[in-house]
Each structure stands twice: as structure tokens, then as C-alpha cells.
Design a protein around this motif. Structure first.
Motif, PDB file in Angstrom:
ATOM      1  N   ALA A 127       0.835  -1.207   0.000  1.00 56.06           N
ATOM      2  CA  ALA A 127       0.000   0.000   0.000  1.00 56.06           C
ATOM      3  C   ALA A 127       0.867   1.254   0.000  1.00 56.06           C
ATOM      4  O   ALA A 127       0.560   2.242  -0.697  1.00 56.06           O
ATOM      5  N   GLN A 128       1.951   1.235   0.760  1.00 65.57           N
ATOM      6  CA  GLN A 128       2.877   2.375   0.764  1.00 65.57           C
ATOM      7  C   GLN A 128       3.544   2.533  -0.599  1.00 65.57           C
ATOM      8  O   GLN A 128       3.761   3.661  -1.074  1.00 65.57           O
ATOM      9  N   LEU A 129       3.850   1.401  -1.240  1.00 68.85           N
ATOM     10  CA  LEU A 129       4.458   1.429  -2.565  1.00 68.85           C
ATOM     11  C   LEU A 129       3.494   2.049  -3.586  1.00 68.85           C
ATOM     12  O   LEU A 129       3.895   2.848  -4.442  1.00 68.85           O
ATOM     13  N   GLN A 130       2.241   1.686  -3.512  1.00 71.97           N
ATOM     14  CA  GLN A 130       1.236   2.253  -4.401  1.00 71.97           C
ATOM     15  C   GLN A 130       1.154   3.773  -4.238  1.00 71.97           C
ATOM     16  O   GLN A 130       1.095   4.515  -5.229  1.00 71.97           O
ATOM     17  N   GLU A 131       1.154   4.205  -2.994  1.00 74.24           N
ATOM     18  CA  GLU A 131       1.032   5.633  -2.739  1.00 74.24           C
ATOM     19  C   GLU A 131       2.239   6.401  -3.286  1.00 74.24           C
ATOM     20  O   GLU A 131       2.094   7.509  -3.832  1.00 74.24           O
ATOM     21  N   LEU A 146      -1.404  11.151 -17.471  1.00 76.25           N
ATOM     22  CA  LEU A 146      -1.387   9.704 -17.693  1.00 76.25           C
ATOM     23  C   LEU A 146      -1.839   8.926 -16.460  1.00 76.25           C
ATOM     24  O   LEU A 146      -1.726   7.708 -16.424  1.00 76.25           O
ATOM     25  N   ASN A 147      -2.336   9.669 -15.475  1.00 76.52           N
ATOM     26  CA  ASN A 147      -2.719   9.015 -14.223  1.00 76.52           C
ATOM     27  C   ASN A 147      -3.780   7.940 -14.431  1.00 76.52           C
ATOM     28  O   ASN A 147      -3.803   6.930 -13.732  1.00 76.52           O
ATOM     29  N   ASP A 148      -4.672   8.135 -15.416  1.00 70.56           N
ATOM     30  CA  ASP A 148      -5.736   7.158 -15.655  1.00 70.56           C
ATOM     31  C   ASP A 148      -5.247   5.946 -16.440  1.00 70.56           C
ATOM     32  O   ASP A 148      -6.028   5.034 -16.733  1.00 70.56           O
ATOM     33  N   GLN A 149      -3.953   5.927 -16.821  1.00 68.52           N
ATOM     34  CA  GLN A 149      -3.405   4.772 -17.531  1.00 68.52           C
ATOM     35  C   GLN A 149      -2.643   3.826 -16.600  1.00 68.52           C
ATOM     36  O   GLN A 149      -2.003   2.888 -17.068  1.00 68.52           O
ATOM     37  N   VAL A 150      -2.716   4.103 -15.320  1.00 73.85           N
ATOM     38  CA  VAL A 150      -2.050   3.254 -14.322  1.00 73.85           C
ATOM     39  C   VAL A 150      -3.113   2.632 -13.422  1.00 73.85           C
ATOM     40  O   VAL A 150      -3.881   3.346 -12.770  1.00 73.85           O
ATOM     41  N   ILE A 151      -3.173   1.310 -13.406  1.00 77.69           N
ATOM     42  CA  ILE A 151      -4.096   0.580 -12.538  1.00 77.69           C
ATOM     43  C   ILE A 151      -3.264  -0.252 -11.565  1.00 77.69           C
ATOM     44  O   ILE A 151      -2.446  -1.078 -11.991  1.00 77.69           O
ATOM     45  N   MET A 152      -3.460  -0.030 -10.270  1.00 78.78           N
ATOM     46  CA  MET A 152      -2.703  -0.761  -9.254  1.00 78.78           C
ATOM     47  C   MET A 152      -3.660  -1.463  -8.295  1.00 78.78           C
ATOM     48  O   MET A 152      -4.679  -0.896  -7.905  1.00 78.78           O
ATOM     49  N   GLU A 153      -3.316  -2.682  -7.956  1.00 77.94           N
ATOM     50  CA  GLU A 153      -4.114  -3.439  -7.000  1.00 77.94           C
ATOM     51  C   GLU A 153      -3.222  -4.462  -6.296  1.00 77.94           C
ATOM     52  O   GLU A 153      -2.208  -4.910  -6.832  1.00 77.94           O
ATOM     53  N   ILE A 154      -3.639  -4.822  -5.074  1.00 76.48           N
ATOM     54  CA  ILE A 154      -2.925  -5.829  -4.281  1.00 76.48           C
ATOM     55  C   ILE A 154      -3.699  -7.135  -4.395  1.00 76.48           C
ATOM     56  O   ILE A 154      -4.901  -7.185  -4.090  1.00 76.48           O
ATOM     57  N   THR A 155      -3.033  -8.176  -4.859  1.00 79.17           N
ATOM     58  CA  THR A 155      -3.663  -9.469  -5.070  1.00 79.17           C
ATOM     59  C   THR A 155      -2.979 -10.525  -4.210  1.00 79.17           C
ATOM     60  O   THR A 155      -2.042 -10.233  -3.467  1.00 79.17           O
ATOM     61  N   GLY A 158       0.666 -10.672  -5.273  1.00 76.75           N
ATOM     62  CA  GLY A 158       1.521  -9.534  -4.977  1.00 76.75           C
ATOM     63  C   GLY A 158       0.860  -8.231  -5.393  1.00 76.75           C
ATOM     64  O   GLY A 158      -0.362  -8.141  -5.496  1.00 76.75           O
ATOM     65  N   MET A 159       1.671  -7.207  -5.653  1.00 76.40           N
ATOM     66  CA  MET A 159       1.139  -5.919  -6.084  1.00 76.40           C
ATOM     67  C   MET A 159       1.233  -5.838  -7.613  1.00 76.40           C
ATOM     68  O   MET A 159       2.314  -5.916  -8.192  1.00 76.40           O
ATOM     69  N   LYS A 160       0.082  -5.659  -8.236  1.00 76.32           N
ATOM     70  CA  LYS A 160       0.000  -5.644  -9.696  1.00 76.32           C
ATOM     71  C   LYS A 160      -0.104  -4.201 -10.178  1.00 76.32           C
ATOM     72  O   LYS A 160      -0.992  -3.450  -9.770  1.00 76.32           O
ATOM     73  N   ILE A 161       0.830  -3.815 -11.049  1.00 76.72           N
ATOM     74  CA  ILE A 161       0.843  -2.484 -11.658  1.00 76.72           C
ATOM     75  C   ILE A 161       0.613  -2.670 -13.156  1.00 76.72           C
ATOM     76  O   ILE A 161       1.438  -3.279 -13.844  1.00 76.72           O
ATOM     77  N   GLN A 162      -0.509  -2.151 -13.652  1.00 75.25           N
ATOM     78  CA  GLN A 162      -0.849  -2.316 -15.064  1.00 75.25           C
ATOM     79  C   GLN A 162      -0.806  -0.956 -15.755  1.00 75.25           C
ATOM     80  O   GLN A 162      -1.482  -0.021 -15.337  1.00 75.25           O
ATOM     81  N   LEU A 163       0.001  -0.874 -16.806  1.00 77.64           N
ATOM     82  CA  LEU A 163       0.124   0.336 -17.614  1.00 77.64           C
ATOM     83  C   LEU A 163      -0.611   0.076 -18.923  1.00 77.64           C
ATOM     84  O   LEU A 163      -0.194  -0.762 -19.722  1.00 77.64           O
TER      85      LEU A 163
END
Length: 289
Positions: A127-131, A146-155, A158-163
Motif C-alpha cells: 500500500a505504501q508502494l502504491q502511494e 497519464l494518471n488514468d493509464q495506471v491501474i494498481m491493486e494488491i492481489t 503480490g502488487m499488480k501495476i498495469q500500464l
């Protein structure tokens, strides 16, 4: 003659002989019985308070040994006695199971509790990494839009970062693995953040459901793999060491972000997965607040 007329006096003396039933033998038998009962209850108490290791040792001491005959077969008889060939592996495995059965459940519960606590701490770190990534993108004049082109979630993985691609804002030039400058800058911001954590990283390339062919045998599979590897190179140049990369995979269109609409632009994306690390929990590790 007067003496001749006297009658002799006869005394009957009755001797009382004590029979066996009225002797002291019963006291001895009763004392033996009480002693035996006391020993029995002492044995039960000792079995109750003795640790599992001691009980296992006692069980092994009284366990009958099996006869082993060279060249024999299981169930073979010798002189009317059944002879069983002992299997050392089976015996030792059975003994280990008996030894661990008592404490196995408790140790499993402790291990699960420890792993759960580690997972909670890892979720906090993610969560800290996402922030940090959100703040880095918002503070950059180039990346704000480009903020709307980054999707982040914790699964669970692990932590998934989708561009992802957006209309008129693709990350790669059409049909190639060449990144646009703003897409490169976005991956660099991700790299500068994830390089501070020790977790391994998986990179996946995805395309949309449209057919693609650049001639020959170059298809969406090769294109998605090349794009994933292109993202890996940016991460590596920015400071992520080679030993951190777990996998670089091309998924083509097999895992669309929008399964009901596989032709949407957002299905074209790069996924950077910061993996959970499953630690080996030592048996003597305890939880601390």
C-alpha cells in the motif's frame, strides 16, 4: 471301700483352634491390592504429565522387534512362527508420524498465524508502494495526464501495476516494441519505486484481440513478449537488478482486461507484478506484538 464308691471326675477341655479365614493373611492380600492400585494411579498421572518425547521413547522401548531373515519374503514361516521382513523406511516413517501427530496440529496453527501476520505486513508495504507511485506520477508535469493509464491493486500474488493504452495515448508505436517517451518515463517512475523493495518482479505483455501480422511468423505472441522485454530493459537501466526479474512473459490476447470486449484499447498493456515472497518460517519463530 469308701474309696471304691467315688466316681472319677472327668474334665473336658475344649481347645479353640483359629481357622484360616480368621487369620492375618487377608491383611497381606489387601495391602498388596492397595499398593497395586497406588502404583496404577501413579502410572496414569505420569502418563498424563509426561512430554510427548518421553511417551514416544517408552512406546519404542516396549515395541516388539521384527525378525529379519536374509532372502526371506514377507509372511514366510519358519518352524511354525510367522516371520515378517521389516521395512526400515516404512518403520521410520510410521514412527515419525506417531511422534509428530500430537504436536503437528499446534505447529500448523502457529505457522499459519505467523504467515498471516507476514502477509498483513506485506500488504502494508504494498500500500505504501502504491502511494509512492501515485505521488510520483502526480508530481510529474509530463505524467499527470497519464494518471488514468495506471491501474494498481494488491492481489494474492503480490502488487499488480498495469500500464494500459488509452485512445490516442498508446505506450508503444504501432506494431513494434518501441516505447513512447511518456510511457518510458512512466515505467522509470515505477522502477525508481520498486527498486527499494527486495521482492522479485514478473513482467507480462498483453495485446488486444485483433489479429496482427507483420509478415512471416511474427504474431501477437512475439509482439507481446518483445514489449514485456522492452519494459524490463527500462526497469534494468533505471536500477532494478537482473536477479530481481522472475519472468518476462508474452501473453498475447489470452488475458484481456475486458473479456467482454477483447478489441478495446485498454487490453493492450504491460503488467508489472511485484511478487509476494513466501518466507521459510523457522519452527522456533514466535509472534510478537
Amino acid at each position: 471301700m469308701a474309696d471304691d464308691g467315688e466316681r472319677p471326675i472327668i474334665k473336658k477341655v475344649i481347645k479353640k483352634v483359629e481357622g484360616g479365614a480368621h487369620g492375618g493373611a487377608w491383611k497381606v492380600a489387601y495391602a498388596d491390592f492397595v499398593t497395586a492400585m497406588m502404583a496404577f494411579f501413579m502410572l496414569l498421572w505420569l502418563l498424563n504429565v509426561a512430554p510427548p518425547e518421553t511417551l514416544s521413547g517408552l512406546a519404542d522401548y516396549f515395541k516388539p522387534t521384527s525378525a529379519v531373515i536374509q532372502g526371506g519374503t514377507p509372511g514366510e514361516t519358519e518352524g511354525g512362527v510367522i516371520v515378517r521382513i521389516a521395512d526400515e523406511n516404512t518403520s521410520s516413517a510410521g514412527q515419525d508420524n506417531d511422534d509428530q501427530q500430537g504436536s503437528g496440529t499446534e505447529e500448523t496453527d502457529d505457522a499459519e498465524a505467523i504467515l498471516e501476520k507476514i502477509k498483513e505486513q506485506e500488504d502494508i508495504a504494498f500500500a505504501q508502494l502504491q502511494e509512492k507511485i501515485r505521488m510520483a506520477i502526480q508530481e510529474s508535469a509530463m505524467l499527470q495526464e497519464l494518471n488514468d493509464q495506471v491501474i494498481m491493486e494488491i492481489t494474492e500474488d503480490g502488487m499488480k501495476i498495469q500500464l494500459i493504452d488509452k485512445d490516442k495515448r498508446a505506450m508503444f508505436r504501432s506494431g513494434s516494441d518501441e516505447l513512447y517517451n511518456y510511457a518510458r518515463a512512466m515505467i522509470e517512475q515505477v522502477a525508481m519505486t520498486v527498486q527499494d523493495v527486495p521482492n522479485r518482479i514478473t513482467i507480462q505483455g498483453h495485446t488486444d484481440g485483433g489479429s496482427f501480422s507483420a509478415g512471416g511468423e511474427y504474431t501477437n505472441w512475439e509482439l507481446s513478449a518483445d514489449r514485456a522485454n522492452s519494459a524490463r530493459r527500462v526497469l534494468a537501466v533505471t536500477g532494478v537488478t537482473d536477479d530481481r526479474f522472475s519472468e518476462v512473459i508474452g501473453k498475447a490476447s489470452t488475458e484481456p482486461l475486458y473479456p467482454d470486449n477483447p478489441s478495446r484499447l485498454e487490453n493492450r498493456r504491460i503488467t508489472i507484478l511485484v511478487l509476494r515472497e513466501a518466507p521459510v518460517v523457522p519452527p522456533n519463530l514466535t509472534l510478537t506484538d
